[in-house]
Enzyme design. Structure first.
Site, PDB file in Angstrom:
ATOM      1  N   HIS A  32      59.276  89.909  70.971  1.00  0.00           N
ATOM      2  CA  HIS A  32      60.550  89.290  71.174  1.00  0.00           C
ATOM      3  C   HIS A  32      60.634  88.100  72.245  1.00  0.00           C
ATOM      4  O   HIS A  32      59.451  87.825  72.793  1.00  0.00           O
ATOM      5  CB  HIS A  32      61.374  90.512  71.884  1.00  0.00           C
ATOM      6  CG  HIS A  32      61.845  91.366  70.749  1.00  0.00           C
ATOM      7  ND1 HIS A  32      62.545  92.823  71.162  1.00  0.00           N
ATOM      8  CD2 HIS A  32      61.457  91.806  69.654  1.00  0.00           C
ATOM      9  CE1 HIS A  32      62.782  93.416  70.112  1.00  0.00           C
ATOM     10  NE2 HIS A  32      61.944  92.986  69.127  1.00  0.00           N
TER      11      HIS A  32
ATOM     12  N   GLU B 150      61.767  87.433  75.142  1.00  0.00           N
ATOM     13  CA  GLU B 150      61.516  87.502  76.527  1.00  0.00           C
ATOM     14  C   GLU B 150      60.021  87.834  76.693  1.00  0.00           C
ATOM     15  O   GLU B 150      59.539  87.123  77.700  1.00  0.00           O
ATOM     16  CB  GLU B 150      62.172  89.096  76.967  1.00  0.00           C
ATOM     17  CG  GLU B 150      63.746  89.242  77.062  1.00  0.00           C
ATOM     18  CD  GLU B 150      64.073  89.672  75.645  1.00  0.00           C
ATOM     19  OE1 GLU B 150      63.558  89.346  74.602  1.00  0.00           O
ATOM     20  OE2 GLU B 150      65.118  90.280  75.465  1.00  0.00           O
TER      21      GLU B 150
END
Ligand code: AOF
Ligand code: ZN
Length: 359
Positions: free
Chosen positions: A53, A55
């Protein structure tokens, strides 16, 4: 218009997120920026479905010499960090472990597996969370994701090219309407979709490849509506070595990469959408022809309309569909000599947006 610092970094998240277009669906487009004071110390985005992802990629990009600044930094992310164990571990855990000073997001994740739990996990770690920054832009960026989650059907884009006098082409023959630049844009749109659909008349008349040869990226799944089983077996959609999903009767003498639903009548739009959604096709691009476009419009299943209007005059032929009621103009711009007109369905947006509460 002046933008606040929050808005500037959130816009950067949107920009980064868009790099995943065509590669992440049915996951959302997500970008992340880590800012220390006024300096960006890392950026990342969700690059491909099943991959890390945004992040995770962002924290990975922090230089060793900047690691010491992470606890004093603000993490900007257009979507709430996830809280579930999916194909990847929960981002909210990672954010809590990294102990940033603050997290700023645009939208809460409507995925029932997350839906506020990511924010809660981060707040429980003593980290401040500010949600709702440029929320409308965030919803718009991920309109297919929000539609998919809330309406359990693909986001539907109707696209056609028309002459300046409003015709799609001459009946029974493939007619060149758009210029090269518009064609390239149309192929980019194809590459950002999960499925591309045409009807029997278009398949037989144009013999299209429905590929993305004038752009980069993947080819979407090709879908053919052929309830009558009349499309000649020699057309590309039925004879080449790429997959085609046919809503129509089984045909013999075709390769295994062609799939038939077996229905020998006209399939209602709702059923087509159910099948595509169940196959994780959350962005449907409908390319025509006139009958199929009208079928979608009449059934009320459309979210966005993209028209490429050229300067040529055909003087007659197959008429372009009239714009449906409730089509709101979003933008108009030129691509080479052709004009691009984009409309979306205001009512669907109002509905979809209000279903997604921002905390
Ligand atoms: C984030 N950051 O960059 C994205 C998120 O199967 P997975 O593990 O990839 O999880 C997919 C779900 O995670 C997706 O449906 C959405 O709820 C969320 N996407 N979340 O924190 C990201 N792409
Ligand atoms: Zn995540």
């Amino acid at each position: 218009m002046t933008c606040s610092a929050n808005e500037i970094w959130m816009k950067r998240c949107f920009e980064l997120a868009r790099r995943g277009a065509g590669a992440v669906s049915p996951n959302p487009l997500v970008g992340a920026v880590l800012v220390h004071g006024n300096r960006v110390i890392a950026e990342g985005w969700h690059e491909r479905w099943g991959g890390p992802h945004a992040e995770v990629n962002c924290f990975r990009a922090v230089a060793p010499s900047d690691e010491k600044f992470v606890p004093e930094s603000v993490l900007y992310c257009n979507l709430e960090p996830c809280s579930h164990h999916g194909k990847t571990p929960p981002c909210a855990e990672l954010v809590a472990k990294k102990g940033v000073k603050k997290v700023v997001i645009a939208n809460k994740d409507p995925n029932p597996l997350v839906s506020g739990r990511g924010i809660e996990r981060i707040r429980n770690a003593g980290i401040q969370v500010e949600a709702g920054v440029l929320a409308d832009e965030g919803l718009f960026l991920n309109r297919y994701f929000f539609t998919g989650i809330t309406e359990k059907r693909p986001y539907i884009i109707l696209k056609w090219a028309q002459s300046s006098d409003g015709f799609l082409g001459r009946p029974g023959e493939r007619t060149a309407v758009s210029g090269q630049a518009a064609l390239r844009l149309a192929h980019r749109w194809r590459s950002e979709s999960d499925a591309i659909l045409v009807g029997a008349v278009t398949a037989a008349t144009d013999n299209p490849s429905l590929d993305t040869r004038f752009w980069f990226g993947k080819n979407p799944l090709r879908v053919l509506l052929d309830g009558g089983g009349s499309v000649p077996l020699a057309t590309r959609l039925l004879s080449d070595d790429r997959e085609t999903l046919v809503f129509g009767p089984e045909r013999s003498g075709v390769a295994d990469c062609k799939r038939f639903t077996g229905t020998n009548t006209h399939t209602p739009v709702q059923e087509i959408l159910d099948v595509l959604y169940s196959e994780n096709k959350w962005i449907l691009y409908v390319e025509g022809g006139a009958g199929v476009l009208q079928q979608f419009i009449r059934s009320g299943y459309w979210d966005e309309i993209r028209i490429l209007e050229s300067t040529i005059i055909l003087g007659g032929g197959v008429k372009a569909p009239p714009l449906p009621e409730g089509a709101a103009s979003l933008s108009e711009f030129m691509v080479g000599p052709d004009q691009v007109k984009i409309f979306f369905r205001q009512s669907v947006y109002d509905q979809g947006y209000s279903n997604v509460s921002i905390s």
